[in-house]
Design a protein around this motif. Structure first.
Motif, short mmCIF file in Angstrom:
data_model
loop_
_atom_site.label_atom_id
_atom_site.label_comp_id
_atom_site.label_asym_id
_atom_site.label_seq_id
_atom_site.Cartn_x
_atom_site.Cartn_y
_atom_site.Cartn_z
N ILE A 31 -34.20 88.91 34.46
CA ILE A 31 -34.85 89.95 33.65
C ILE A 31 -34.75 91.30 34.33
O ILE A 31 -34.37 92.30 33.69
CB ILE A 31 -36.32 89.56 33.37
N GLY A 48 -30.97 81.45 31.33
CA GLY A 48 -32.35 81.79 31.65
C GLY A 48 -33.28 81.57 30.49
O GLY A 48 -34.41 81.11 30.65
N TYR A 49 -32.81 81.90 29.30
CA TYR A 49 -33.63 81.71 28.09
C TYR A 49 -33.93 80.23 27.88
O TYR A 49 -35.06 79.85 27.55
CB TYR A 49 -32.94 82.31 26.88
N VAL A 64 -31.76 79.03 38.02
CA VAL A 64 -32.44 78.39 36.89
C VAL A 64 -31.99 76.94 36.76
O VAL A 64 -32.81 76.04 36.54
CB VAL A 64 -32.17 79.17 35.57
N PRO A 83 -35.76 83.40 37.18
CA PRO A 83 -36.01 84.04 35.88
C PRO A 83 -36.29 85.55 36.01
O PRO A 83 -35.79 86.35 35.21
CB PRO A 83 -37.22 83.30 35.33
N TYR A 84 -37.07 85.91 37.01
CA TYR A 84 -37.38 87.34 37.18
C TYR A 84 -36.13 88.12 37.57
O TYR A 84 -35.94 89.25 37.11
CB TYR A 84 -38.48 87.55 38.23
N GLU A 110 -41.26 85.61 29.96
CA GLU A 110 -39.84 85.32 30.23
C GLU A 110 -39.00 85.19 28.96
O GLU A 110 -37.93 85.78 28.87
CB GLU A 110 -39.71 84.03 31.04
N LYS A 111 -39.46 84.41 28.00
CA LYS A 111 -38.66 84.18 26.79
C LYS A 111 -38.46 85.47 26.01
O LYS A 111 -37.35 85.78 25.58
CB LYS A 111 -39.32 83.12 25.89
N THR A 150 -36.19 87.93 28.01
CA THR A 150 -34.80 87.47 28.05
C THR A 150 -34.15 87.59 26.68
O THR A 150 -32.99 88.02 26.57
CB THR A 150 -34.73 86.03 28.57
#
Length: 147
Positions: A50, A144-145, A26, A46-47, A95-96, A99
């Motif tokens: 998660i 990540g967030y 990230v 990102p994936y 994503e947001k 996460t």
């Protein structure tokens, strides 16, 4: 930390590697791009955070179930199922959202760890190890967030 059994500490720390790699991806997108080129699209940073965070949250639910079996009481069993159910129902939606759901889930599972320790269902070394692992995992998820 010296009282934590070496295999538990070693494997716990090794289990942080996917979190750390994904957080690095990230921060440094070329790391994520290189990983995707080598391993496929599902390994974008990102994936990875998660997917792996979901796996570990569910794994911790199972670990707590194992500790609950030593009590034969309803509440520890119930608490041990909640992190996996949280992951199932709440992780998704982009994503947001995913996460942030994982961040909440890891806070909750650590609260469960603390309560299981109060009930004396875990060994003495459990909380020091879990505090370290949870802090690093949540730090990576937070990266990540923000990313």
């Amino acid at each position: 930390m010296s009282q934590i059994p070496r295999p538990a500490l070693f494997l716990g720390l090794a289990g942080l590697l996917p979190f750390l790699w994904a957080a690095l991806g990230v921060i440094v997108p070329t790391v994520s791009d290189t990983t995707v080129a080598a391993l496929g699209a599902r390994f974008n940073a990102p994936y990875m955070l998660i997917a792996y965070g979901t796996v570990i949250l569910c794994f911790m639910s199972g670990v707590l179930w194992g500790y609950a079996t030593t009590s034969n009481r309803f509440l520890p069993y119930l608490m041990s199922t909640l992190p996996a159910l949280w992951a199932f129902f709440m992780v998704g939606g982009g994503e947001k959202q995913a996460t942030s759901a994982l961040l909440v889930g890891f806070l909750f599972v650590f609260a469960c760890d603390l309560q299981f320790r109060v009930w004396r269902l875990t060994p003495d070394w459990w909380i020091p190890m879990r505090a370290l692992l949870t802090a690093v995992a949540m730090g990576c998820l937070f990266i990540g967030y923000l990313g």
